[in-house]
Design a protein around this motif. Structure first.
Motif, PDB file in Angstrom:
ATOM      1  N   ASP A  25       0.834  -1.208   0.000  1.00 47.82           N
ATOM      2  CA  ASP A  25       0.000   0.000   0.000  1.00 47.82           C
ATOM      3  C   ASP A  25       0.864   1.252   0.000  1.00 47.82           C
ATOM      4  OD1 ASP A  25      -2.202  -1.654   0.093  1.00 47.82           O
ATOM      5  OD2 ASP A  25      -2.640  -1.277   2.206  1.00 47.82           O
ATOM      6  N   CYS A  26       1.923   1.231   0.814  1.00 41.84           N
ATOM      7  CA  CYS A  26       2.821   2.390   0.898  1.00 41.84           C
ATOM      8  C   CYS A  26       3.474   2.675  -0.448  1.00 41.84           C
ATOM      9  CB  CYS A  26       3.904   2.156   1.951  1.00 41.84           C
ATOM     10  SG  CYS A  26       3.291   2.130   3.652  1.00 41.84           S
ATOM     11  N   GLY A  34      -5.327  -9.480   8.178  1.00 45.99           N
ATOM     12  CA  GLY A  34      -5.541  -9.582   9.607  1.00 45.99           C
ATOM     13  C   GLY A  34      -5.674  -8.252  10.324  1.00 45.99           C
ATOM     14  N   ALA A  35      -5.768  -8.340  11.644  1.00 50.70           N
ATOM     15  CA  ALA A  35      -5.993  -7.157  12.476  1.00 50.70           C
ATOM     16  C   ALA A  35      -4.802  -6.198  12.438  1.00 50.70           C
ATOM     17  CB  ALA A  35      -6.282  -7.589  13.913  1.00 50.70           C
ATOM     18  N   LEU A  36      -3.583  -6.730  12.331  1.00 47.88           N
ATOM     19  CA  LEU A  36      -2.415  -5.853  12.273  1.00 47.88           C
ATOM     20  C   LEU A  36      -2.478  -4.958  11.039  1.00 47.88           C
ATOM     21  CD1 LEU A  36       0.388  -4.889  13.174  1.00 47.88           C
ATOM     22  CD2 LEU A  36       1.363  -6.840  11.918  1.00 47.88           C
ATOM     23  N   TYR A  37      -2.843  -5.528   9.914  1.00 51.05           N
ATOM     24  CA  TYR A  37      -2.966  -4.734   8.690  1.00 51.05           C
ATOM     25  C   TYR A  37      -3.998  -3.626   8.872  1.00 51.05           C
ATOM     26  CZ  TYR A  37      -4.237  -3.430   3.925  1.00 51.05           C
ATOM     27  OH  TYR A  37      -4.518  -2.715   2.793  1.00 51.05           O
ATOM     28  N   GLU A  38      -5.095  -3.942   9.488  1.00 54.44           N
ATOM     29  CA  GLU A  38      -6.140  -2.934   9.691  1.00 54.44           C
ATOM     30  C   GLU A  38      -5.636  -1.820  10.602  1.00 54.44           C
ATOM     31  OE1 GLU A  38      -8.770  -2.884   7.941  1.00 54.44           O
ATOM     32  OE2 GLU A  38      -8.449  -4.865   7.049  1.00 54.44           O
ATOM     33  N   ARG A  39      -4.888  -2.172  11.660  1.00 57.28           N
ATOM     34  CA  ARG A  39      -4.360  -1.141  12.562  1.00 57.28           C
ATOM     35  C   ARG A  39      -3.333  -0.268  11.855  1.00 57.28           C
ATOM     36  NH1 ARG A  39      -4.132  -5.566  16.073  1.00 57.28           N
ATOM     37  NH2 ARG A  39      -1.839  -5.595  16.072  1.00 57.28           N
ATOM     38  N   ALA A  82      -1.906   4.834   9.457  1.00 58.84           N
ATOM     39  CA  ALA A  82      -1.337   5.534   8.311  1.00 58.84           C
ATOM     40  C   ALA A  82      -2.280   6.624   7.820  1.00 58.84           C
ATOM     41  CB  ALA A  82      -1.040   4.540   7.197  1.00 58.84           C
ATOM     42  N   ARG A  83      -3.576   6.343   7.818  1.00 57.26           N
ATOM     43  CA  ARG A  83      -4.538   7.368   7.405  1.00 57.26           C
ATOM     44  C   ARG A  83      -4.545   8.523   8.400  1.00 57.26           C
ATOM     45  NH1 ARG A  83      -7.426   2.617   5.999  1.00 57.26           N
ATOM     46  NH2 ARG A  83      -8.567   2.658   7.979  1.00 57.26           N
ATOM     47  N   GLU A  84      -4.480   8.219   9.692  1.00 56.97           N
ATOM     48  CA  GLU A  84      -4.430   9.271  10.704  1.00 56.97           C
ATOM     49  C   GLU A  84      -3.196  10.156  10.534  1.00 56.97           C
ATOM     50  OE1 GLU A  84      -4.438   7.342  14.460  1.00 56.97           O
ATOM     51  OE2 GLU A  84      -6.485   6.572  14.286  1.00 56.97           O
ATOM     52  N   ALA A  85      -2.080   9.528  10.159  1.00 52.61           N
ATOM     53  CA  ALA A  85      -0.824  10.271   9.995  1.00 52.61           C
ATOM     54  C   ALA A  85      -0.746  10.984   8.655  1.00 52.61           C
ATOM     55  CB  ALA A  85       0.352   9.309  10.143  1.00 52.61           C
ATOM     56  N   GLY A  86      -1.752  10.802   7.805  1.00 50.94           N
ATOM     57  CA  GLY A  86      -1.762  11.473   6.507  1.00 50.94           C
ATOM     58  C   GLY A  86      -0.831  10.857   5.486  1.00 50.94           C
ATOM     59  N   LEU A  87      -0.457   9.593   5.699  1.00 52.92           N
ATOM     60  CA  LEU A  87       0.525   8.966   4.817  1.00 52.92           C
ATOM     61  C   LEU A  87       0.053   8.910   3.372  1.00 52.92           C
ATOM     62  CD1 LEU A  87       3.175   7.368   4.408  1.00 52.92           C
ATOM     63  CD2 LEU A  87       1.909   5.293   5.015  1.00 52.92           C
ATOM     64  N   PHE A  88      -1.214   8.638   3.165  1.00 51.90           N
ATOM     65  CA  PHE A  88      -1.719   8.426   1.807  1.00 51.90           C
ATOM     66  C   PHE A  88      -2.313   9.694   1.186  1.00 51.90           C
ATOM     67  CE2 PHE A  88      -2.235   4.145   3.861  1.00 51.90           C
ATOM     68  CZ  PHE A  88      -1.145   3.577   3.218  1.00 51.90           C
ATOM     69  N   GLU A  89      -2.142  10.821   1.865  1.00 55.86           N
ATOM     70  CA  GLU A  89      -2.630  12.080   1.315  1.00 55.86           C
ATOM     71  C   GLU A  89      -1.617  12.649   0.330  1.00 55.86           C
ATOM     72  OE1 GLU A  89      -3.394  14.646   4.596  1.00 55.86           O
ATOM     73  OE2 GLU A  89      -5.005  13.400   5.414  1.00 55.86           O
ATOM     74  N   GLY A  90      -2.095  13.497  -0.566  1.00 56.24           N
ATOM     75  CA  GLY A  90      -1.202  14.153  -1.502  1.00 56.24           C
ATOM     76  C   GLY A  90      -1.014  13.344  -2.773  1.00 56.24           C
ATOM     77  N   GLU A  91       0.023  13.689  -3.494  1.00 50.83           N
ATOM     78  CA  GLU A  91       0.266  13.114  -4.816  1.00 50.83           C
ATOM     79  C   GLU A  91       0.664  11.647  -4.729  1.00 50.83           C
ATOM     80  OE1 GLU A  91       2.993  14.087  -8.787  1.00 50.83           O
ATOM     81  OE2 GLU A  91       3.042  15.388  -7.016  1.00 50.83           O
TER      82      GLU A  91
END
Length: 398
Positions: free
Chosen positions: A225-226, A260-265, A270-279
């Motif tokens: 995903d990253c 699993g649950a780790l992936y969901e966490r 990552a969404r909270e940290a804004g990792l996937f925001e932007g270009e």
């Protein structure tokens, strides 16, 4: 689907049985840090039998003798800055036409001045380790205070000097829940590549708690995903290539994997940290299809030749035999390049020609280099879209 295959998993442009893509030389095991996972079990003093300058130059001569395209030559440790002849050796390797990269530790020697000297000598890249998103987390893992701050200062200096920076993160039980924050930090600071090193139980790493195969699967999918927002890869996580193939097919079908649950966490954080925001990246960086002894070779501080720095089985010594002869003809290396010899679930797996599992981890757990990788959760034959998969796997071999 077939025309997309070359971009899903990359292969070197030459036969990996003839020439490695990557040669890693352990310049020294000397290092003042006390990292919990250290493969080299580094000591503060240099080993009396480590290769001297003349021996190091002979290694580089032998690497250049593989011909063109020249392998990438990485100088690692310990801490390479503990060698006073480091810049001379970089300059020599560069004069041979080698692309030289350096993997220093976050020691007091990681200064702008030393990085500038490395750059002036001809190095094109450095790789640095980041095992926590905060100083407290990182420094506990590295065994000394101040390592986090020196690493970030060195990282910024290297980028300003024009060195490409790869950042490596060790995936251990203590770092699992921190991976999303580490990813956000890597994206913010900027790196050409973020590599998740999936722990191998060797050296001091034998004392760390093992992960479960399910946890590793979640991590690999999170790294995938990253890859949409920054270039990612794995070290000793060869089944990342399987994940890339599976996800390419699932994405084309508008489907998501069941994880699993780790992936969901990790995804939520990552969404909270804004990792996937932007270009987003215009093109995802495909993983490279190289493995221990198959496109990769490691030369130790004393000249022993290993398929990987994490697989402590020697196939010979450069003091006695040319590196090319060991790489091309030793029983150990030729065995590792034959996926039909793999045992257990790796041997039964339809991904074995493009993955093959970590031979280092298999050896670490079983003392059998051909055993199944215990950190892989995939059940052979369980992926449903066989025709699409066959086309993609065939495309990586062409």
């Amino acid at each position: 689907m077939t025309r997309c295959a070359p971009t899903v998993v990359r292969r070197p442009r030459h036969a990996t049985a003839e020439r490695p893509f990557l040669v890693v030389w352990e310049a020294t095991r000397a290092c003042p840090l006390a990292c919990l996972h250290c493969r080299a079990q580094a000591h503060t003093a240099r080993h009396p039998d480590e290769l001297d300058g003349a021996g190091a130059r002979r290694v580089m001569d032998q690497v250049a003798a593989f011909g063109r395209p020249r392998p990438l030559f990485v100088i690692t440790g310990g801490d390479p800055f503990q060698r006073p002849d480091l810049t001379d050796l970089i300059a020599y390797g560069t004069s041979l036409g080698l692309r030289v990269a350096v993997s220093p530790s976050g020691t007091p020697a990681l200064t702008r001045e030393n990085l500038a000297a490395v750059r002036a000598a001809g190095a094109v890249a450095v790789s640095l380790s980041l095992d926590g998103s905060t100083a407290e987390r990182h420094d506990v893992f590295r065994g000394l205070p101040g390592v986090y701050d020196r690493t970030l200062d060195g990282w910024r200096a290297a980028r300003e000097l024009g060195l490409a920076v790869q950042v490596n993160t060790t995936v251990t039980r203590s770092s699992l829940e921190d991976l999303a924050d580490i990813a956000a930090l890597v994206k913010r600071e900027g790196a050409v590549l973020w590599s998740g090193f999936v722990l191998v139980p060797t050296g001091r790493g034998e004392g760390l708690e093992s992960l479960t195969a399910g946890e590793v699967e979640d991590v690999l999918h999170f790294l995938y995903d990253c890859g949409a927002v920054m270039a990612t890869k794995t070290t000793e996580g060869h089944h990342f290539r399987r994940v890339a193939l599976q996800r390419t097919i699932l994405d084309a079908r508008g489907e998501r994997p069941v994880l699993g649950a780790l992936y969901e966490r990790l995804s939520a954080r990552a969404r909270e940290a804004g990792l996937f925001e932007g270009e987003r990246r215009a093109v995802r960086r495909p993983p490279m299809d190289i493995s221990s002894g198959r496109g990769f070779v490691f030369v130790s501080h004393t000249g022993e030749v290993h398929p990987s720095g994490f697989l402590p089985v020697s196939a010979g010594n450069v003091k006695n035999h040319p590196l090319s002869d060991i790489y091309r003809g030793s029983a150990l290396f030729t065995k590792l390049r034959d996926p039909s010899l793999l045992r257990g679930t790796c041997g039964a797996c339809e991904f074995k020609t493009v993955c093959g599992g970590s031979r280092s981890r298999a050896y670490g757990f079983t003392r059998d280099v051909l055993a199944a990788d215990p950190y892989c959760a995939y059940e052979p034959g369980s992926f449903p879209y066989r025709s699409e998969l066959a086309a993609l796997v065939e495309g990586t071999r062409s």
